[in-house]
Scaffold this motif. Structure first.
Motif, short mmCIF file in Angstrom:
data_model
loop_
_atom_site.label_atom_id
_atom_site.label_comp_id
_atom_site.label_asym_id
_atom_site.label_seq_id
_atom_site.Cartn_x
_atom_site.Cartn_y
_atom_site.Cartn_z
N PHE D 146 77.74 136.08 76.72
CA PHE D 146 78.47 134.97 76.11
C PHE D 146 77.58 134.04 75.30
O PHE D 146 77.68 132.81 75.38
CB PHE D 146 79.21 134.14 77.19
CG PHE D 146 80.18 134.98 77.96
CD1 PHE D 146 81.24 135.62 77.32
CD2 PHE D 146 80.02 135.18 79.32
CE1 PHE D 146 82.12 136.40 78.04
CE2 PHE D 146 80.90 135.96 80.03
CZ PHE D 146 81.95 136.58 79.39
N LEU D 147 76.63 134.63 74.55
CA LEU D 147 75.83 133.80 73.68
C LEU D 147 76.69 133.33 72.51
O LEU D 147 77.56 134.07 72.05
CB LEU D 147 74.64 134.60 73.14
CG LEU D 147 73.61 135.04 74.16
CD1 LEU D 147 72.58 135.93 73.51
CD2 LEU D 147 72.93 133.83 74.77
N PRO D 148 76.45 132.11 72.04
CA PRO D 148 77.20 131.68 70.86
C PRO D 148 76.79 132.54 69.65
O PRO D 148 75.63 132.95 69.55
CB PRO D 148 76.77 130.22 70.69
CG PRO D 148 75.47 130.11 71.41
CD PRO D 148 75.53 131.10 72.53
N GLY D 149 77.72 132.82 68.82
CA GLY D 149 77.40 133.58 67.60
C GLY D 149 77.18 135.05 67.86
O GLY D 149 76.61 135.76 67.04
N ARG D 150 77.64 135.57 69.02
CA ARG D 150 77.37 136.97 69.33
C ARG D 150 78.22 137.91 68.49
O ARG D 150 77.92 139.10 68.40
CB ARG D 150 77.59 137.25 70.82
CG ARG D 150 79.03 137.02 71.29
CD ARG D 150 79.12 137.16 72.79
NE ARG D 150 80.48 137.06 73.27
CZ ARG D 150 81.10 135.92 73.50
NH1 ARG D 150 80.49 134.76 73.30
NH2 ARG D 150 82.35 135.91 73.93
N ILE D 178 70.09 127.47 75.35
CA ILE D 178 71.18 127.51 76.31
C ILE D 178 70.66 127.00 77.64
O ILE D 178 69.52 127.29 78.01
CB ILE D 178 71.68 128.95 76.50
CG1 ILE D 178 72.01 129.53 75.15
CG2 ILE D 178 72.86 129.00 77.43
CD1 ILE D 178 72.08 131.01 75.18
N HIS D 209 76.06 132.26 81.61
CA HIS D 209 75.29 133.24 80.85
C HIS D 209 74.51 134.12 81.82
O HIS D 209 73.36 133.86 82.12
CB HIS D 209 74.34 132.53 79.90
CG HIS D 209 75.03 131.63 78.95
ND1 HIS D 209 75.86 132.09 77.96
CD2 HIS D 209 75.03 130.28 78.83
CE1 HIS D 209 76.33 131.06 77.26
NE2 HIS D 209 75.84 129.95 77.79
#
Lengths: 215, 227, 193, 382
Positions: D146-150, D178, D209
């Motif tokens: 669930f990293l942003p921009g994945r 994060i 995460h």
């Protein structure tokens, strides 16, 4: 007449290098072949050590072939081989400790390498010294080539180097598995597959390991 | 191998014995010759390799002597090694003063036993360098203990002070998770090679626990030597 | 003395540093006898037994040789004594336990001195194992050798019924299988550390 | 096939359940798992699964052509191998290494033995074990989910040049800022740092995460579907999870705080995926019910043992591979005895030949035929 004997000598010499290559055709002496061939240098060192033992023992066995009664034949051969292995062991210690540590106990295990006992028994004990030595030298060089083929591939893939010289630049990703035990099995297996495929194409029947049944 | 095979033989026994005797004698001569011929060179090689490692750990060192420690105290090595003795090397600087002590340690790592040599400085009672004697750890991971700069930085001044009674280390040498070293007696593990890092820590701890309580009271013996 | 504990030595010799699959010792019998389970298992047991005998002999011999500073005769002494000891055991077995002899006896001459047997002796000397450590080492090596043989035989028996491509058949297939098994055994690395 | 009798290898199932149908259903049941994996890790995961599957299909195609082997791309078996292999690799695994894994899986794991049905080891795990041994550093580098921009950006290590070392993911992750990021999987965290992750979080894989594979809950659901429709035998997963849970619980009960609770053991790592989808591969698992229980328990116990006492944090893959090797042996031991023949068969079994008295191995046949001997004057036994 002279030409003929020369051709025969050449045959004796080439037998071990190609037609009866101990590693690829007869699949003998695999224990050192797989254990120490993680680099080209180790492979060559092991190959030369084995060649030395092979040539010296075959020479001695051939010289003594009329003296040794057949009952104590094997015992005599073993003692002779063990002697030269001990010699090689000490010589390597004197030459390079690094090499000695890399090869470890596998130098002493040359003693049970069935190529040597096999050659002593099957060839040297029946031929005059010169022929026996030529044949042994051929076998030894064939064995060395086999080891080098294994060690070279494993070092190139497993470390990106050959003889310690980097081949593909610093960013190369080594395939560590190749210098680990499974890599040894895979690389030798792959070489044998290659030879089997060639043989099949040429219509030569496949080779089978004859194993080591001396005793 | 028909060494002791009582086979019915066509050749008379005397002849068999004579041949075997002849072969053994010949082989004996060859082996002894090779042994004598290479002994010096092999011993020199071994000494050079050892000195190279020791001098790398203790850069000020110019010469060294070998010692061993038993429960009864320390004495120069030589002759029979006593059972359970710990080997160490006293390294001397050019002016003959004690530059440091190199000690052997070993512990089970990921693939096999990891053998190390560490430099102990009696002045700061700390470890200030390690060298690896033998390792079969996975290339690219476990062998970072030789190459990883951050890991080697642990051994600039690793605290191995003894407690009040001089009976054991005041603080056990401990390997901690990468990036969480807080005290001088802790070793910051290599991330991804935790097992090998722990082996190094254990090797140092075990060896220091055993040796230092014997060594420290007699340290003067070492200083006097050769000065 | 080696810093390893007895259980570490046993597990390491049997699994993580398995004699056949990680150290390549005893490959000849391994490839030669692993085609069928009913030969593989007795062969494994016989080898394990010979390894034990070899280890005991080597330990005693090493003591004796160091006492007289005759280390340079070690290799010859090992090989001769181990071979004779196995021959002796074979004769004793034949006389006193014919059943056991029938089960193991035919394999004994084959393994009198192979890589694995001499390997046990040489490695325990090189690593300076004590008596108990040597014992654990040889027992572990024997157990590991038997395990590797049995697993290999199990797989190869099944492959008899498979449609293996012609080029692969023979030693190449056995080597590849050994490689795969060796890869599976890598899971044991670091066991007991 | 033109003959009226079609000879096939295991699995033997009467129609209408053809092998293709089973395989197709397995692939369908894997789709939600893949979708969730992509949801967790974005385009890197999607690319990884696609590349690995493509590598498997290409290799299969190559060998089927080359070796005239049975099997076809339409039987879905190579697809299953590819998808499963993709799911076991870390999402940021360099794509070229993924290709190597896919190729090895089919070449070493399957084609070598003669293609579908003859493989001794689970091909996906052969590929996984190979890259584990070849690229140990890359495969231990896990990125948190669930990293942003994945969905717009690849994990940098994914796009490493072929044969070249991947970029350092740790630095890239630090830049993400994060909270509490970590590249270690829950098992590695427990093993090397002594911190436990909540078993409930692991089960859903939804919280925070975490560096974990696809959600165990989802895999169990999909597995249940397969088991209910009888496309998969429920005994093997049950035996694996039961034995692993029991062993972990026993050690937990005796050893206490040093060891994690059994639920953590069950839901962490690849145990659920392995138990449901890998160990149940029909060609490499026993066919007898008793054999299945034995096989499953072997995997469960081995997994826990390797995790607790080995050097690596995860052991499912190795446990399954070892059990695969033991499968023919297990089948032999657990052969059901025909009614009324108990005594005689047991006697026969303790004697030598298990298959057929005339049965000789290929090696022996070759030895009998070959005239040439290496040792010409082989010493004769008196």
């Amino acid at each position: 007449m002279k030409d003929l004997s020369q051709a025969k000598n050449f045959d004796e010499f080439m037998e071990g290098i190609w037609r009866q290559n101990p590693v690829f055709v007869m699949v003998l002496g695999m224990c050192p072949a797989l254990a120490v061939t993680v680099s080209a240098v180790n492979a060559l060192a092991m190959g030369f050590a084995t060649t030395f033992v092979l040539v010296c023992s075959c020479l001695l066995v051939s010289l003594m072939r009329k003296l040794v009664p057949k009952e104590v034949r094997i015992a005599t051969y073993i003692v002779i081989i063990a002697t030269f292995v001990t010699v090689v062991d000490y010589v390597i210690q004197a030459v390079s400790l690094e090499l000695y540590e890399a090869l470890g106990a596998f130098i002493q295990l040359i003693v049970v390498n069935c190529i040597i006992l096999g050659r002593a028994e099957a060839h040297a004990s029946k031929h005059p010294p010169a022929t026996a030595m030529l044949n042994a030298l051929g076998m030894g060089i064939g064995f060395t080539i086999g080891l080098f083929a294994l060690g070279g591939v494993r070092e190139i893939l497993g470390a990106g180097k050959l003889f310690g010289v980097s081949l593909f630049g610093a960013n190369f990703q080594p395939w560590v598995v190749m210098v680990l035990p499974p890599g040894g099995f895979f690389v030798l297996g792959a070489w044998l597959l290659l030879f089997a495929a060639i043989r099949r194409k040429k219509g030569i029947p496949p080779a089978e390991s004859k194993g080591c049944h001396v005793a | 191998m028909n060494v002791a095979n009582p086979m019915p033989s066509a050749t008379p026994a005397a002849s068999l014995v004579r041949t075997l005797g002849l072969v053994s004698a010949l082989c004996g001569v060859i082996i002894v010759g090779a042994y004598q011929g290479t002994y010096e060179a092999a011993a020199a090689n071994r000494r050079i390799a050892l000195e190279r490692t020791v001098f790398k750990i203790i850069p000020a060192a110019k010469s060294m002597t070998e010692w061993q420690a038993t429960a009864r105290g320390i004495r120069p090595a030589g002759g029979e090694a006593a059972e359970g003795a710990i080997k160490f090397y006293a390294a001397y600087a050019e002016d003959g003063s004690l530059a440091g002590i190199a000690v052997e340690g070993a512990a089970k790592g990921y693939a096999d036993v990891v053998r190390i040599l560490y430099g102990y400085s009696p002045d700061c009672q700390c470890i200030n360098g390690i060298g690896v004697v033998a390792t079969k750890e996975t290339p690219g991971i476990g062998d970072k203990i030789i190459t990883d700069k951050a890991f080697l930085a642990n051994f600039k001044a690793l605290d191995v002070k003894l407690d009040q009674a001089l009976a054991k280390l005041a603080n056990e040498v401990k390997v901690v998770k990468h990036g969480s070293k807080t005290d001088a007696w802790q070793i910051d593990a290599i991330s991804g090679a935790t097992v090998t890092s722990r082996a190094v820590g254990k090797a140092i701890n075990d060896s220091a626990q055993a040796l230092l309580p014997i060594l420290l009271p007699e340290i003067e013996k070492l200083r006097k030597k050769e000065s | 003395m080696s810093p390893e504990s007895l259980s570490q030595i046993f597990l390491s010799a049997a699994l993580a540093n398995n004699f056949v699959l990680a150290m390549f010792l005893g490959l000849c019998p391994f490839l030669g006898v692993s085609a069928r389970m009913d030969t593989a298992f007795p062969m494994g047991l016989a080898s394990a037994f010979v390894m034990l005998v070899a280890s005991l002999c080597a330990f005693g011999l090493n003591l004796l040789l160091s006492m007289f500073h005759l280390e340079f005769l070690r290799l010859i002494a090992y090989i001769v004594v181990i071979a004779s000891a196995v021959q002796l055991v074979e004769m004793i077995l034949k006389k006193h336990s014919p059943a056991l002899f029938r089960a193991l006896g035919i394999y004994l001459p084959l393994i009198t001195t192979n890589c694995a047997v001499l390997g046990v002796a040489l490695f325990q000397t090189a690593r300076e194992y004590s008596f108990l450590q040597s014992l654990a080492f040889s027992l572990g090596a024997g157990a590991g050798f038997t395990l590797a043989l049995v697993l290999m035989a199990s797989v190869r028996e099944r492959l008899q019924l498979s449609d293996v491509p012609g080029v692969v058949q023979g030693t190449a297939l056995s080597l590849m299988l050994a490689g795969l098994l060796s890869m599976a055994f890598m899971g044991f690395a670091g066991l007991g550390a | 096939m033109s003959s009226s009798v079609e000879i096939r290898s295991a699995p033997h199932i009467k129609s209408p359940r053809s092998v293709e149908m089973i395989m197709r259903n397995v692939v369908f049941s894997l789709l939600p798992v893949c979708a969730f994996f992509v949801y967790q890790y974005g385009i890197s995961a999607a690319a990884s699964i696609l590349v690995v599957t493509a590598a498997c299909l290409l290799t299969e195609r190559l060998f089927v052509r080359l070796g005239r082997q049975s099997g076809d791309l339409s039987d879905y078996s190579a697809t299953i191998t590819g998808v499963l292999l993709g799911l076991t690799l870390p999402p940021g695994f360099p794509l070229w290494m993924g290709f190597v894994a896919g190729f090895t899986a089919i070449a070493l794991g399957k084609a070598l033995f003669g293609g579908i049905g003859f493989n001794v080891f689970n091909p996906a795990l052969v590929g996984r074990a190979f890259v584990q041994a070849a690229f140990p550093a890359a495969i231990a580098t896990y990125t948190p989910s669930f990293l942003p921009g994945r969905f717009t950006e690849f994990i940098p290590s994914s796009l490493a040049w072929p044969l070249m070392a991947p970029a350092d993911t740790a630095a890239w992750l630090k830049g993400m800022q994060i909270d509490a990021w970590t590249g270690a999987t829950p098992l590695a965290k427990w093993k090397f740092e002594g911190t436990l992750t909540d078993a409930g979080d692991l089960l859903t894989s939804l919280a925070g995460h975490m560096a974990v594979g696809p959600s165990p809950a989802l895999i169990l659901l999909c597995g249940a579907y397969l088991a209910l429709r009888r496309f998969m035998d429920w005994r093997i997963p049950a035996a694996i999870l039961g034995s692993a849970g029991l062993t972990a619980w026993l050690i937990y009960a005796i050893g206490g705080t040093k060891y994690p609770d059994p639920f953590f053991m069950l839901f962490s790592g690849g145990l659920i995926l392995g138990a449901v989808y890998m160990a149940t591969d029909m060609a490499t698992s026993p066919v007898t019910p008793r054999g299945m229980w034995l096989y499953g328990s072997l995997i469960g116990v081995l997994t826990v043992m390797i995790r607790y006492y080995g050097g690596l944090p995860e052991g499912v893959m190795y446990a399954i591979l070892l059990a695969n090797a033991a499968t023919p042996l297990i089948e032999q031991i657990t052969q059901p005895t025909p009614f009324g023949k108990g005594a005689s068969i047991r006697a026969g079994r303790s004697a030598t030949y298990t298959l057929h008295p005339d049965y000789i191995s290929r090696e022996e046949a070759a030895a009998k035929m070959s005239k040439k001997r290496f040792f010409k004057n082989k010493p004769k036994k008196p």
